[in-house]
Design a protein around this motif. Structure first.
Motif, PDB file in Angstrom:
ATOM      1  N   ILE A 250     -30.621  12.856  84.089  1.00 21.91           N
ATOM      2  CA  ILE A 250     -30.917  13.634  82.895  1.00 21.91           C
ATOM      3  C   ILE A 250     -32.145  12.997  82.259  1.00 21.91           C
ATOM      4  CG2 ILE A 250     -30.076  14.382  80.633  1.00 21.91           C
ATOM      5  CD1 ILE A 250     -27.212  14.057  81.770  1.00 21.91           C
ATOM      6  N   ARG A 251     -33.156  13.809  82.020  1.00 18.53           N
ATOM      7  CA  ARG A 251     -34.362  13.286  81.389  1.00 18.53           C
ATOM      8  C   ARG A 251     -34.909  14.301  80.398  1.00 18.53           C
ATOM      9  NH1 ARG A 251     -38.904  15.923  82.643  1.00 18.53           N
ATOM     10  NH2 ARG A 251     -39.295  16.675  84.741  1.00 18.53           N
ATOM     11  N   PRO A 252     -35.651  13.834  79.402  1.00 19.58           N
ATOM     12  CA  PRO A 252     -36.244  14.763  78.432  1.00 19.58           C
ATOM     13  C   PRO A 252     -37.247  15.699  79.111  1.00 19.58           C
ATOM     14  CG  PRO A 252     -36.327  12.502  77.604  1.00 19.58           C
ATOM     15  CD  PRO A 252     -35.907  12.430  79.042  1.00 19.58           C
ATOM     16  N   ALA A 253     -37.240  16.953  78.678  1.00 25.37           N
ATOM     17  CA  ALA A 253     -38.225  17.922  79.164  1.00 25.37           C
ATOM     18  C   ALA A 253     -39.598  17.587  78.599  1.00 25.37           C
ATOM     19  CB  ALA A 253     -37.822  19.330  78.745  1.00 25.37           C
ATOM     20  N   GLN A 254     -40.609  17.905  79.362  1.00 31.12           N
ATOM     21  CA  GLN A 254     -42.006  17.766  78.948  1.00 31.12           C
ATOM     22  C   GLN A 254     -42.617  19.165  78.897  1.00 31.12           C
ATOM     23  OE1 GLN A 254     -43.090  14.587  78.261  1.00 31.12           O
ATOM     24  NE2 GLN A 254     -40.992  14.011  78.760  1.00 31.12           N
TER      25      GLN A 254
ATOM     26  N   LEU B 234     -34.001  36.593  77.183  1.00 31.89           N
ATOM     27  CA  LEU B 234     -34.861  35.696  77.953  1.00 31.89           C
ATOM     28  C   LEU B 234     -36.279  35.719  77.380  1.00 31.89           C
ATOM     29  CD1 LEU B 234     -33.672  36.387  81.611  1.00 31.89           C
ATOM     30  CD2 LEU B 234     -33.514  34.191  80.399  1.00 31.89           C
ATOM     31  N   ALA B 235     -36.796  36.909  77.084  1.00 28.50           N
ATOM     32  CA  ALA B 235     -38.149  37.021  76.532  1.00 28.50           C
ATOM     33  C   ALA B 235     -38.243  36.355  75.162  1.00 28.50           C
ATOM     34  CB  ALA B 235     -38.563  38.493  76.438  1.00 28.50           C
ATOM     35  N   GLN B 236     -37.177  36.462  74.379  1.00 27.63           N
ATOM     36  CA  GLN B 236     -37.150  35.915  73.023  1.00 27.63           C
ATOM     37  C   GLN B 236     -37.053  34.385  73.027  1.00 27.63           C
ATOM     38  OE1 GLN B 236     -33.397  36.487  70.772  1.00 27.63           O
ATOM     39  NE2 GLN B 236     -34.632  37.584  69.246  1.00 27.63           N
ATOM     40  N   ARG B 237     -36.276  33.818  73.927  1.00 26.84           N
ATOM     41  CA  ARG B 237     -35.934  32.397  73.872  1.00 26.84           C
ATOM     42  C   ARG B 237     -36.633  31.521  74.888  1.00 26.84           C
ATOM     43  NH1 ARG B 237     -30.100  32.788  71.734  1.00 26.84           N
ATOM     44  NH2 ARG B 237     -30.505  34.524  70.332  1.00 26.84           N
ATOM     45  N   TYR B 238     -37.189  32.116  75.912  1.00 27.02           N
ATOM     46  CA  TYR B 238     -37.747  31.311  77.001  1.00 27.02           C
ATOM     47  C   TYR B 238     -39.198  31.658  77.291  1.00 27.02           C
ATOM     48  CZ  TYR B 238     -32.972  29.855  77.717  1.00 27.02           C
ATOM     49  OH  TYR B 238     -31.712  29.337  77.535  1.00 27.02           O
ATOM     50  N   HIS B 239     -39.979  31.873  76.251  1.00 27.72           N
ATOM     51  CA  HIS B 239     -41.422  32.024  76.455  1.00 27.72           C
ATOM     52  C   HIS B 239     -42.064  30.669  76.135  1.00 27.72           C
ATOM     53  CE1 HIS B 239     -42.317  32.356  72.131  1.00 27.72           C
ATOM     54  NE2 HIS B 239     -41.236  33.103  72.046  1.00 27.72           N
ATOM     55  N   PRO B 240     -43.273  30.431  76.610  1.00 23.30           N
ATOM     56  CA  PRO B 240     -43.874  29.092  76.476  1.00 23.30           C
ATOM     57  C   PRO B 240     -43.924  28.555  75.047  1.00 23.30           C
ATOM     58  CG  PRO B 240     -45.092  30.358  78.086  1.00 23.30           C
ATOM     59  CD  PRO B 240     -44.091  31.307  77.472  1.00 23.30           C
ATOM     60  N   GLU B 241     -44.230  29.374  74.062  1.00 20.45           N
ATOM     61  CA  GLU B 241     -44.323  28.853  72.691  1.00 20.45           C
ATOM     62  C   GLU B 241     -42.952  28.517  72.113  1.00 20.45           C
ATOM     63  OE1 GLU B 241     -46.926  27.584  71.017  1.00 20.45           O
ATOM     64  OE2 GLU B 241     -47.799  27.934  72.992  1.00 20.45           O
ATOM     65  N   ALA B 242     -41.939  29.325  72.428  1.00 22.31           N
ATOM     66  CA  ALA B 242     -40.580  28.991  71.977  1.00 22.31           C
ATOM     67  C   ALA B 242     -40.150  27.663  72.593  1.00 22.31           C
ATOM     68  CB  ALA B 242     -39.599  30.100  72.348  1.00 22.31           C
ATOM     69  N   LEU B 243     -40.429  27.487  73.868  1.00 26.34           N
ATOM     70  CA  LEU B 243     -40.067  26.239  74.537  1.00 26.34           C
ATOM     71  C   LEU B 243     -40.873  25.066  73.991  1.00 26.34           C
ATOM     72  CD1 LEU B 243     -39.549  27.466  78.189  1.00 26.34           C
ATOM     73  CD2 LEU B 243     -37.788  26.681  76.598  1.00 26.34           C
ATOM     74  N   ARG B 244     -42.125  25.293  73.616  1.00 25.43           N
ATOM     75  CA  ARG B 244     -42.925  24.216  73.014  1.00 25.43           C
ATOM     76  C   ARG B 244     -42.201  23.681  71.782  1.00 25.43           C
ATOM     77  NH1 ARG B 244     -48.019  22.451  72.877  1.00 25.43           N
ATOM     78  NH2 ARG B 244     -48.806  24.157  74.154  1.00 25.43           N
TER      79      ARG B 244
ATOM     80  N   GLY C 109     -40.354  19.948  68.804  1.00 25.31           N
ATOM     81  CA  GLY C 109     -40.046  20.092  67.385  1.00 25.31           C
ATOM     82  C   GLY C 109     -39.247  18.917  66.844  1.00 25.31           C
ATOM     83  N   PRO C 110     -39.316  18.717  65.525  1.00 25.72           N
ATOM     84  CA  PRO C 110     -38.572  17.608  64.919  1.00 25.72           C
ATOM     85  C   PRO C 110     -37.065  17.848  64.965  1.00 25.72           C
ATOM     86  CG  PRO C 110     -39.559  18.983  63.217  1.00 25.72           C
ATOM     87  CD  PRO C 110     -40.064  19.502  64.540  1.00 25.72           C
ATOM     88  N   ASP C 111     -36.313  16.761  65.120  1.00 22.40           N
ATOM     89  CA  ASP C 111     -34.853  16.806  65.087  1.00 22.40           C
ATOM     90  C   ASP C 111     -34.254  17.755  66.119  1.00 22.40           C
ATOM     91  OD1 ASP C 111     -34.740  14.898  63.047  1.00 22.40           O
ATOM     92  OD2 ASP C 111     -34.938  16.444  61.499  1.00 22.40           O
ATOM     93  N   GLN C 112     -34.918  17.852  67.278  1.00 19.99           N
ATOM     94  CA  GLN C 112     -34.343  18.617  68.381  1.00 19.99           C
ATOM     95  C   GLN C 112     -34.755  18.000  69.707  1.00 19.99           C
ATOM     96  OE1 GLN C 112     -35.587  22.769  68.538  1.00 19.99           O
ATOM     97  NE2 GLN C 112     -37.259  22.314  67.158  1.00 19.99           N
ATOM     98  N   TRP C 113     -33.946  18.269  70.705  1.00 15.30           N
ATOM     99  CA  TRP C 113     -34.117  17.653  72.019  1.00 15.30           C
ATOM    100  C   TRP C 113     -33.895  18.710  73.088  1.00 15.30           C
ATOM    101  CZ3 TRP C 113     -31.747  15.908  67.765  1.00 15.30           C
ATOM    102  CH2 TRP C 113     -32.212  14.700  67.219  1.00 15.30           C
ATOM    103  N   PHE C 114     -34.560  18.540  74.214  1.00 14.88           N
ATOM    104  CA  PHE C 114     -34.417  19.446  75.362  1.00 14.88           C
ATOM    105  C   PHE C 114     -34.383  18.549  76.585  1.00 14.88           C
ATOM    106  CE2 PHE C 114     -35.218  24.069  76.344  1.00 14.88           C
ATOM    107  CZ  PHE C 114     -34.870  23.991  77.675  1.00 14.88           C
ATOM    108  N   ASP C 115     -33.257  18.502  77.258  1.00 14.77           N
ATOM    109  CA  ASP C 115     -33.084  17.624  78.409  1.00 14.77           C
ATOM    110  C   ASP C 115     -32.856  18.435  79.672  1.00 14.77           C
ATOM    111  OD1 ASP C 115     -33.314  15.276  76.892  1.00 14.77           O
ATOM    112  OD2 ASP C 115     -31.192  15.332  76.370  1.00 14.77           O
ATOM    113  N   LEU C 116     -33.394  17.923  80.764  1.00 10.72           N
ATOM    114  CA  LEU C 116     -33.257  18.551  82.069  1.00 10.72           C
ATOM    115  C   LEU C 116     -32.270  17.763  82.918  1.00 10.72           C
ATOM    116  CD1 LEU C 116     -37.033  19.206  82.846  1.00 10.72           C
ATOM    117  CD2 LEU C 116     -35.390  20.686  81.645  1.00 10.72           C
TER     118      LEU C 116
END
Length: 167
Positions: A7-11, A43-53, A58-65
């Protein structure tokens, strides 16, 4: 069966792979619960490049792979919401890995991060038709806190249970 996974942080460079994996998982898992039109919309709402950025940086949030045998196999995204409460916003694994303990490993990882952030509770929303996930969360110590229906636009709603687990 070994439960080893990495498990590692997303980039930011991981965004195309996350988008492709989300598309694969959602189209395999959700057609019995929500329409293909709602899947496309969400999918279009939540998984576009800017939403994922925002979700990755973003502060106080994490995305792990999650990597199983070196292959990207799932992800979790979570954020601080209410004081003392971490929201597990996304937890997805390839369907072939369901029921093998990887989801529990990922929940444990998020619980550890929540405790490090001073949280007392982990919360999530799950589609009321997603019995497989509901059962997995119950096995991991979650309980149903409330039933909600949320208008997400486009003529669609999320008909969910909010589940919680004390840390």
């Amino acid at each position: 069966m070994s439960l080893h996974c990495d498990i590692r942080p997303a980039q930011l460079d991981d965004r195309p792979a996350i988008i492709a994996l989300a598309d694969q998982i959602w189209r395999a898992h959700y057609p019995d619960m929500i329409s293909v039109e709602q899947i496309d919309y969400m999918l279009a709402q939540r998984y576009h490049p800017e939403a994922l950025r925002e979700q990755i940086t973003g502060p106080d949030q994490w995305f792990d792979l999650v990597f199983v045998e070196g292959e990207l196999s799932g992800f979790a995204q979570y954020l601080l919401k209410e004081p003392g409460e971490m929201k597990l916003d996304k937890l997805y694994l390839l369907p072939s890995l369901h029921g093998k303990g990887y989801g529990s490993r990922l929940i444990h990882h998020v619980k550890k991060k929540a405790r490090e952030q001073g949280c007392e509770r982990l919360v999530l929303s799950v589609n009321k038709q997603n019995q497989k996930a509901i059962d997995a969360y119950l096995r991991n110590g979650f309980r149903i806190r409330e039933s909600i229906v949320v208008d997400i636009g486009g003529g669609f709603v999320m008909d969910d249970y909010v589940m919680e687990k004390d840390l």
